[in-house]
Scaffold this motif. Structure first.
Motif, PDB file in Angstrom:
ATOM      1  N   LEU A  26       2.463  -1.310  -5.184  1.00 38.86           N
ATOM      2  CA  LEU A  26       3.833  -2.436  -4.601  1.00 38.86           C
ATOM      3  C   LEU A  26       3.623  -3.542  -4.116  1.00 38.86           C
ATOM      4  O   LEU A  26       2.423  -3.465  -3.110  1.00 38.86           O
ATOM      5  N   ASP A  27       3.825  -4.629  -4.150  1.00 38.35           N
ATOM      6  CA  ASP A  27       3.931  -5.633  -2.900  1.00 38.35           C
ATOM      7  C   ASP A  27       4.545  -5.729  -2.241  1.00 38.35           C
ATOM      8  O   ASP A  27       5.253  -4.392  -1.572  1.00 38.35           O
ATOM      9  N   PRO A  28       3.192  -5.961  -1.085  1.00 39.30           N
ATOM     10  CA  PRO A  28       4.169  -5.978   0.582  1.00 39.30           C
ATOM     11  C   PRO A  28       5.567  -5.555   0.837  1.00 39.30           C
ATOM     12  O   PRO A  28       6.195  -4.713   1.639  1.00 39.30           O
ATOM     13  N   PHE A  29       6.862  -6.969   0.271  1.00 41.30           N
ATOM     14  CA  PHE A  29       7.989  -6.959   0.504  1.00 41.30           C
ATOM     15  C   PHE A  29       8.367  -5.469   0.209  1.00 41.30           C
ATOM     16  O   PHE A  29       8.689  -5.080   0.656  1.00 41.30           O
ATOM     17  N   LYS A  30       8.175  -4.354  -0.737  1.00 39.60           N
ATOM     18  CA  LYS A  30       8.603  -4.042  -2.034  1.00 39.60           C
ATOM     19  C   LYS A  30       8.200  -2.386  -0.896  1.00 39.60           C
ATOM     20  O   LYS A  30       8.992  -1.452  -0.750  1.00 39.60           O
ATOM     21  N   THR A  46       1.846   2.045   5.730  1.00 34.78           N
ATOM     22  CA  THR A  46       1.016   0.347   5.198  1.00 34.78           C
ATOM     23  C   THR A  46      -0.539   0.985   4.811  1.00 34.78           C
ATOM     24  O   THR A  46      -1.200   0.688   3.372  1.00 34.78           O
ATOM     25  N   LYS A  47      -1.164   1.972   5.795  1.00 33.81           N
ATOM     26  CA  LYS A  47      -1.995   2.555   5.442  1.00 33.81           C
ATOM     27  C   LYS A  47      -2.234   3.867   4.732  1.00 33.81           C
ATOM     28  O   LYS A  47      -3.964   3.479   4.257  1.00 33.81           O
ATOM     29  N   ALA A  63      -8.797 -11.813  -4.669  1.00 33.51           N
ATOM     30  CA  ALA A  63      -8.326 -10.335  -5.746  1.00 33.51           C
ATOM     31  C   ALA A  63      -6.882 -10.598  -5.362  1.00 33.51           C
ATOM     32  O   ALA A  63      -5.245 -10.244  -6.705  1.00 33.51           O
ATOM     33  N   GLY A  64      -6.572 -10.894  -4.691  1.00 33.58           N
ATOM     34  CA  GLY A  64      -5.257 -11.050  -3.975  1.00 33.58           C
ATOM     35  C   GLY A  64      -4.020  -9.364  -3.917  1.00 33.58           C
ATOM     36  O   GLY A  64      -2.987  -9.670  -4.201  1.00 33.58           O
ATOM     37  N   GLN A  65      -5.165  -8.441  -3.618  1.00 38.28           N
ATOM     38  CA  GLN A  65      -4.713  -7.702  -2.867  1.00 38.28           C
ATOM     39  C   GLN A  65      -4.076  -6.911  -1.567  1.00 38.28           C
ATOM     40  O   GLN A  65      -4.930  -7.553  -0.420  1.00 38.28           O
ATOM     41  N   PRO A  66      -3.631  -6.682  -1.298  1.00 33.15           N
ATOM     42  CA  PRO A  66      -2.548  -6.499   0.144  1.00 33.15           C
ATOM     43  C   PRO A  66      -3.786  -5.760   0.454  1.00 33.15           C
ATOM     44  O   PRO A  66      -4.843  -4.758   0.348  1.00 33.15           O
ATOM     45  N   ILE A  67      -4.392  -5.755   2.695  1.00 32.45           N
ATOM     46  CA  ILE A  67      -4.763  -5.524   3.074  1.00 32.45           C
ATOM     47  C   ILE A  67      -4.795  -5.248   4.594  1.00 32.45           C
ATOM     48  O   ILE A  67      -4.473  -6.177   5.070  1.00 32.45           O
ATOM     49  N   TRP A  73      -2.311 -10.686   2.360  1.00 36.42           N
ATOM     50  CA  TRP A  73      -2.067 -10.303   0.707  1.00 36.42           C
ATOM     51  C   TRP A  73      -2.372 -12.151   0.419  1.00 36.42           C
ATOM     52  O   TRP A  73      -1.551 -13.008   0.642  1.00 36.42           O
ATOM     53  N   GLY A  74      -3.702 -11.674   0.049  1.00 38.42           N
ATOM     54  CA  GLY A  74      -3.839 -12.967  -0.974  1.00 38.42           C
ATOM     55  C   GLY A  74      -4.313 -14.250   0.767  1.00 38.42           C
ATOM     56  O   GLY A  74      -4.306 -14.269   1.731  1.00 38.42           O
TER      57      GLY A  74
END
Length: 159
Positions: free
Chosen positions: A36-40, A56-57, A95-99, A115-116
């Protein structure tokens, strides 16, 4: 299960019949929280009444505090100077991956969810259940242990 038999004064093994099942998600076939993207993800966590910082973790990779905390990488990120950032953070940005990047060296409390190259979700931590929810705080509860807001960078648009 092992149970103590009072009459014989010895342990006795008892077989318990229980229905047990689990699902193992397969990447590309099943959706996991990390997909899921961070908003979702953040909205889902709020809708469920979950502790957002924990969700998130569990969903996204984390820059370990031993490597760096947000205060150590914040200025470079804001400036768009990604080269000196720790490798795991740089790879996630590329990579546009959330961290998740913790503020606290022990990994408690506030977080920056990067996120990116242009997006940060600030997760503010406050365990005070009596305070009113700040206006920028997303979520359905009257209080939130973690409030979050999104910041979007428009690097180069000022030129």
């Amino acid at each position: 299960m092992r149970k103590w038999d009072v009459a014989t004064q010895k342990p006795r093994d008892i077989l318990l019949n229980r229905d047990v099942s689990w699902k193992v998600c397969k990447p590309g076939r099943d959706t996991s929280l990390g997909d899921l993207d961070p908003f979702k993800l953040l909205n889902l966590a709020n809708e469920m009444g979950s502790v957002t910082g924990y969700v998130t973790k569990m969903a996204y990779p984390r820059l370990l505090p031993e490597v760096a905390t947000w205060s150590k990488v914040r200025d470079k990120f804001r400036a768009g100077d990604f080269g000196p950032l720790p490798v795991p953070l740089r790879k996630a940005i590329d990579a546009g991956q959330p961290i998740v990047v913790d503020h606290d060296p022990e990994g408690h409390g506030a977080q920056a969810l990067v996120w990116g190259p242009d997006d940060i979700f600030h997760l503010e931590h406050n365990g005070d259940k009596t305070r009113k929810k700040p206006p920028h705080c997303k979520g359905l509860l009257m209080y939130q242990i973690f409030c979050w807001h999104h910041e979007k960078f428009r690097r180069g648009s000022e030129l």
